[in-house]
Design an enzyme around this catalytic site. Structure first.
Site, PDB file in Angstrom:
ATOM      1  N   CYS A   3       0.499   2.351  12.940  1.00 51.79           N
ATOM      2  CA  CYS A   3       1.541   3.322  12.800  1.00 51.79           C
ATOM      3  C   CYS A   3       2.134   4.064  13.736  1.00 51.79           C
ATOM      4  O   CYS A   3       3.277   4.666  13.934  1.00 51.79           O
ATOM      5  CB  CYS A   3       1.512   3.945  11.346  1.00 51.79           C
ATOM      6  SG  CYS A   3       0.957   3.091  10.140  1.00 51.79           S
ATOM      7  N   GLY A  56       0.830  -1.049  -0.029  1.00 52.91           N
ATOM      8  CA  GLY A  56      -0.024  -0.095   0.014  1.00 52.91           C
ATOM      9  C   GLY A  56       0.862   1.379   0.016  1.00 52.91           C
ATOM     10  O   GLY A  56       0.638   2.239  -0.747  1.00 52.91           O
TER      11      GLY A  56
HETATM   12  C1  LIG Z   1      -1.854  -0.304   5.853  1.00 50.49           C
HETATM   13  C2  LIG Z   1      -2.257   1.118   5.197  1.00 50.49           C
HETATM   14  C3  LIG Z   1      -1.429   1.471   4.257  1.00 50.49           C
HETATM   15  C4  LIG Z   1       0.007   0.734   3.843  1.00 50.49           C
HETATM   16  O1  LIG Z   1       0.075  -0.304   3.317  1.00 50.49           O
HETATM   17  P1  LIG Z   1       1.305  -1.200   3.352  1.00 50.49           P
HETATM   18  O2  LIG Z   1       0.844  -2.596   2.769  1.00 50.49           O
HETATM   19  O3  LIG Z   1       1.483  -1.738   4.691  1.00 50.49           O
HETATM   20  O4  LIG Z   1       2.521  -0.283   3.007  1.00 50.49           O
HETATM   21  C5  LIG Z   1      -1.888   2.640   3.441  1.00 50.49           C
HETATM   22  N1  LIG Z   1      -3.108   3.205   3.636  1.00 50.49           N
HETATM   23  C6  LIG Z   1      -4.014   2.609   4.564  1.00 50.49           C
HETATM   24  C7  LIG Z   1      -5.258   3.421   4.625  1.00 50.49           C
HETATM   25  C8  LIG Z   1      -3.660   1.578   5.181  1.00 50.49           C
HETATM   26  O5  LIG Z   1      -4.470   1.025   6.096  1.00 50.49           O
END
Ligand SMILES: *Cc1c(COP(=O)(O)O)cnc(C)c1O
Length: 381
Positions: free
Chosen positions: A326, A71
């Site tokens: 986070c 993400g």
């Molecule tokens: C978890 C998350 C991300 C990051 O995704 P990763 O695969 O952990 O890098 C970004 N945006 C939102 C809304 C998330 O919940």
């Protein structure tokens, strides 16, 4: 008593069926998808099939799906890639996003500010909703990009993406949405949302960590972030993470098949939990009552700090979080709750409980009983 995992918004376990689909691609079918011989063809076919499954989840075309490392990369790619491509095309340097985005979006925008872009961070209402009118009012002649999340990871609020998107499409403004919390959990059709780009992540929908995808509408231009070989139609270099991509594909297929039943089941469990929190008294629910992810509950309890409650719940075997994964560990109050108008004290009481595919009624009932005992004890009743 077995510990109970209630933090599905932080990450989900890999579904056993996903693991089984991935397994052959580590040792037997280990080929490089760029190779000509049979091993390569096998990997290439697996990646192509996974691309079709992810596209099907979004009602997109497979040629509009690009695999990434997750993400965060998808968000960074969409935002930086579009910003640079459009500035070079002379379209301008103004970006619009919201105050409640994930840090993958917020910090990409902050970095772009150092690169000479101007960013408007829109406020939200007390339920965490972005008001479409405020997006429209913030538009300037030099606006190149708008990025608003589909659903918020901390409070579960679903944003009015279709309404914003329709206008962005009319005005031909590149519109990205971070759908990491939404994809696989609520129905998503890229044409109905009128988005040009959409991010999703494997580990939020029962796939593996370290793999994700970016949907990019045909005809949209985006600079690459990762330069090198010609993978991903020359848009994102690097030997394909075949096993991970197969896992993401399988996870997308399962999510599509099971979404409507799961939505109903989890919404019921969520509402049961919300009712129990209200019953505790001196409590409030964070986020929107109506526009809310299934399985997502965020709440506060007057006079009880999240640290106190989290530690006691952990000792009792319940894994929940303080807002977002986070910011856990950091003592900063949540930027999302502050943007929703809460005081630091209110925000420092937030507990996020997120339910998922392997959550049972019994687990939720056990959690409710324990929560009520702990809150009673802390409040000295
Ligand atoms: C978890 C998350 C991300 C990051 O995704 P990763 O695969 O952990 O890098 C970004 N945006 C939102 C809304 C998330 O919940």
């Amino acid at each position: 008593m077995n510990p109970v995992y209630l933090d599905y918004a932080a990450t989900t376990p890999v579904d056993e069926r996903v693991l089984q689909a991935m397994k052959p691609y580590f040792c037997e079918r280990f080929g490089n998808a760029s190779s000509l011989y049979s091993w390569g063809r096998e990997a290439r076919k697996a990646v192509a099939e996974a691309r079709e499954k992810v596209a099907a989840l979004l009602q997109a075309s497979p040629s509009e799906v690009y695999f990434t490392s997750g993400g965060s990369e998808s968000d960074n790619w969409a935002i930086k890639g579009a910003a640079f491509a459009l500035r070079r095309a002379g379209r301008g340097k103004h970006i619009i996003t919201s105050c409640v985005e994930h840090h993958a979006v917020l910090n990409a925008c902050r970095w772009l500010e150092q690169e000479g872009f101007e960013v408007t961070y829109l406020p939200v209402d007390k339920n965490g909703r972005v008001l479409p009118e405020q997006v429209f009012d913030a538009l300037r002649d030099d606006t190149v990009l708008v990025s608003i999340m589909t659903a918020n990871n901390e409070v579960g609020t679903i944003e009015p993406i279709a309404e914003i998107g329709r206008r962005m499409q009319e005005q031909q403004i590149f519109f990205h949405t971070d759908a990491v919390q939404a994809a696989g959990h609520i129905p998503i059709a890229v044409d109905e949302l009128h988005v040009d780009a959409l991010s999703l992540s494997g580990h939020k929908l029962y796939g593996p960590k370290g793999v994700g995808a970016l949907y990019l509408r045909r005809g949209s231009s985006l600079d690459s972030l990762v330069h090198g070989g010609p993978q991903e139609r020359e848009m994102r270099a690097g030997t394909e993470n075949t096993a991970g991509i197969v896992g993401l594909g399988q996870a997308a297929e399962l999510a599509k098949q099971e979404m409507s039943d799961e939505w109903e089941r989890l919404s019921d469990l969520r509402d049961m939990l919300i009712a129990a929190v209200r019953e505790l008294g001196d409590s409030w629910i964070n986020g929107d009552e109506k526009y809310r992810l299934p399985g997502h509950v965020s709440f506060g309890l007057r006079g009880i700090s999240q640290d106190t409650l989290l530690i006691r719940l952990d000792m009792a075997g319940f894994a929940v979080s303080a807002g977002s994964a986070c910011s856990a560990g950091a003592l900063e109050p949540s930027h999302v709750l502050l943007a929703m108008g809460q005081t630091k004290e209110q925000a420092s009481s937030a507990i996020r409980v997120t339910l998922g595919r392997f959550t049972s009624v019994e687990e939720v009932q056990r959690f409710i009983r324990k929560l009520s005992l702990l809150v009673g004890a802390i409040r000295g009743r």
